[in-house]
Design an enzyme around this catalytic site. Structure first.
Site, PDB file in Angstrom:
ATOM      1  N   GLU A 198       0.833  -1.198   0.000  1.00  0.00           N
ATOM      2  CA  GLU A 198       0.000   0.000   0.000  1.00  0.00           C
ATOM      3  C   GLU A 198       0.870   1.252   0.000  1.00  0.00           C
ATOM      4  OE1 GLU A 198      -2.924   1.200   3.287  1.00  0.00           O
ATOM      5  OE2 GLU A 198      -4.235   0.336   1.763  1.00  0.00           O
ATOM      6  N   LYS A 251     -14.020   2.243  -3.803  1.00  0.00           N
ATOM      7  CA  LYS A 251     -15.031   2.647  -2.821  1.00  0.00           C
ATOM      8  C   LYS A 251     -16.125   3.482  -3.496  1.00  0.00           C
ATOM      9  CE  LYS A 251     -11.661   2.923   0.979  1.00  0.00           C
ATOM     10  NZ  LYS A 251     -11.034   3.846   1.953  1.00  0.00           N
ATOM     11  N   HIS A 286       5.277 -26.873   3.573  1.00  0.00           N
ATOM     12  CA  HIS A 286       4.341 -27.859   3.044  1.00  0.00           C
ATOM     13  C   HIS A 286       3.315 -27.212   2.118  1.00  0.00           C
ATOM     14  CE1 HIS A 286       5.887 -30.931   5.804  1.00  0.00           C
ATOM     15  NE2 HIS A 286       5.950 -29.964   6.704  1.00  0.00           N
TER      16      HIS A 286
END
Length: 543
Positions: free
Chosen positions: A360, A511, A391
């Site tokens: 960000e 947004k 794994h």
């Protein structure tokens, strides 16, 4: 615009032609003393760059690049409170949040250090009130559960720190359950509320602007849940809010407008970036988990790193070197993937925290002068607890086709108290895995005799550059050092790339568009002027 058109850059490009052909295993064969030359210490933290594909000459060229990019001047501007967040015309003063009270820093005629400590003292009194069970719900019962409602920096930092430092809880804080709610879809909250006692639950609404739709939607749901509780049926709403909500924000009036009285306010400032805010009163859940003494230890560790970053020559400066090694990998060796691999279950949320901090901040493609960049900036970050990751995605690290730089993060000591022998053995097993994986990723199967006789599918090519960050022990103090180290690394890289790391305009358009789509999803109005995909999906949802 090419910010790498400098003398040091030219030398680095030439140097990379040579080093890019080298294998890290070769570098160890040629110089067995790489660790002594390429590892650096500060207090209880050691950073080892020996398994990077570089030499002391590389670091010299990189430090010259930092000089040419006026990094010293930028560091001074950061600490002096100059408005280096140019797009929002404000300073970035997260370092002030952990500066001791005997120092001062004037900003527009106000001593911000004094303000910081006034708010820390306010938070300290609140923590003491909750820990001593003096904060009572509407029915007079002590609060025993806290729910932090936030998103982004108001959630990730406190959540990560509470997980990392949980074993430093005091007896008073162990009585308190702490939960974190962030998802807009309500999934966190809906599964939690059915288990909580509305008479003993305190909600903390953490939002810098106090307008964040994710946070306010969850806060409104919590308020309605409290109002619907049978024990609150006849109570005034203002009393319910006073006993069950705390607001943490840089916008006091919006907290008042929501209904939270000033007595329940904690403050921070517009110059505190969200992803740098856990050092402020946004860190209330951390203080409630580890106590104010532990919280102040965390601030002290960060401040030690601040002073080191501000005052130490680049050639020995941990944040500068960590950043420059990243620049070397990204811009000169063309490695644009970065794995964060903590070998400590307490640091399980560190990768996601650093994803936000780095991507960000530096996930930008325009310079401070609004020119398009023609070079890589922030890499893709991801990660997982090391033993779990072994794994999951280590197959790609060891035998895939993508070059990846890796940070291994662990602590030398754990479970030292008598009676923890089995756990101490597990920690040693964990350390052996950490060291083995970084060794193989960097050196490949050259560490195994006759490895070249194995079939191709069993070979380990190595040459994945690795940095190891080794704390003596994980504590609030060393944790503070570690996080501040990465914060300053991000700033250094932003200076080299000529970008502003303190804004995040890339999240704003989504947004705005989401708000515009809501009437179509609620069928309040048609929204025909859309692309066929979005329109088709809305119609399908509404059917």
């Amino acid at each position: 615009m090419n910010v790498f058109a400098t003398d040091a850059s030219a030398r680095l490009y030439e140097h990379a032609k040579f080093m890019g052909q080298r294998h890290i295993a070769q570098l160890f064969q040629e110089d067995p003393n790489r660790f002594q030359k390429l590892s650096f210490e500060l207090d209880e933290l050691l950073v080892d760059f020996a398994k990077q594909r570089l030499s002391t000459e590389t670091l010299q060229h990189l430090c010259q690049l930092a000089e040419e990019k006026a990094l010293k001047r930028w560091i001074k501007r950061l600490f002096n409170g100059e408005k280096i967040n140019t797009s929002e015309n404000r300073p970035a003063l997260h370092t002030a949040l952990r500066t001791p009270i005997d120092q001062s820093l004037l900003l527009d005629g106000t001593d911000v250090i004094q303000q910081v400590h006034e708010n820390l003292d306010r938070m300290s009194r609140l923590v003491e009130c909750i820990h001593s069970e003096q904060w009572l719900g509407c029915t007079g019962t002590p609060i025993n559960t806290l729910v932090n409602i936030g998103v982004g920096g108001s959630d990730l930092g406190p959540f990560m720190a509470c997980k990392a430092l949980g074993e430093f809880s005091s007896p008073a804080s162990e009585k308190l359950e702490i939960h974190f709610v962030s998802s807009m879809d309500g999934s966190h909250l809906s599964s939690l509320l059915s288990k909580l006692d509305p008479t003993r639950t305190l909600f903390v609404i953490s939002s810098k602007s106090f307008t964040t739709i994710d946070t306010l939607a969850n806060a409104e749901t919590a308020r309605e849940w409290l109002k619907r509780a049978e024990v609150h049926a006849e109570m005034d709403e203002s009393l319910i809010i006073k006993r069950h909500f705390i607001g943490v924000s840089a916008s006091p009036q919006r907290m008042v407008d929501w209904g939270i009285p000033e007595s329940n306010h904690l403050y921070f400032w517009e110059w505190t970036g969200g992803r740098y805010s856990m050092w402020s009163t946004i860190g209330l859940p951390i203080a409630l988990r580890i106590g104010m003494e532990g919280f102040r230890d965390m601030l002290a560790g960060a401040h030690v790193m601040d002073c080191h970053f501000r005052d130490t020559p680049f050639t020995e400066n941990l944040p500068v070197l960590l950043a420059l090694v990243g620049i070397w990998n990204i811009n000169f060796l063309n490695i644009t993937a970065h794995a964060i691999l903590p070998y400590d279950g307490r640091l399980s949320h560190l990768p996601s925290y650093l994803e936000q901090l780095e991507m960000e901040s530096n996930g930008k493609s325009t310079t401070r002068h609004n020119d398009q960049v023609n070079y890589h900036t922030c890499p893709i970050l991801w990660g997982e607890i090391g033993t779990n990751a072994q794994h999951a995605f280590y197959q790609l690290l060891h035998q895939g086709t993508v070059p990846v730089m890796c940070d291994f993060i662990t602590s030398a000591k754990r479970y030292e108290a008598p009676g923890h022998e089995e756990l101490k053995h597990q920690h040693q097993l964990n350390l052996s895995n950490c060291l083995a994986q970084s060794q193989i990723l960097a050196l490949g199967d050259t560490v195994i005799k006759d490895a070249d006789q194995a079939p191709a599918y069993k070979r380990y090519r190595g040459n994945q550059p690795c940095t190891t960050l080794l704390m003596q022990r994980l504590s609030p103090y060393t944790f503070g050092m570690l996080i501040a180290l990465y914060e300053h690394k991000v700033f250094v890289q932003s200076v080299i790339w000529d970008i502003n790391p303190f804004d995040q305009w890339g999240v704003e358009l989504g947004k705005t568009i989401a708000t515009g789509l809501l009437p179509a999803l609620t069928q309040e109005q048609a929204c025909e002027a859309l692309d066929s995909s979005t329109l088709g999906l809305i119609r399908h949802i509404n059917r």
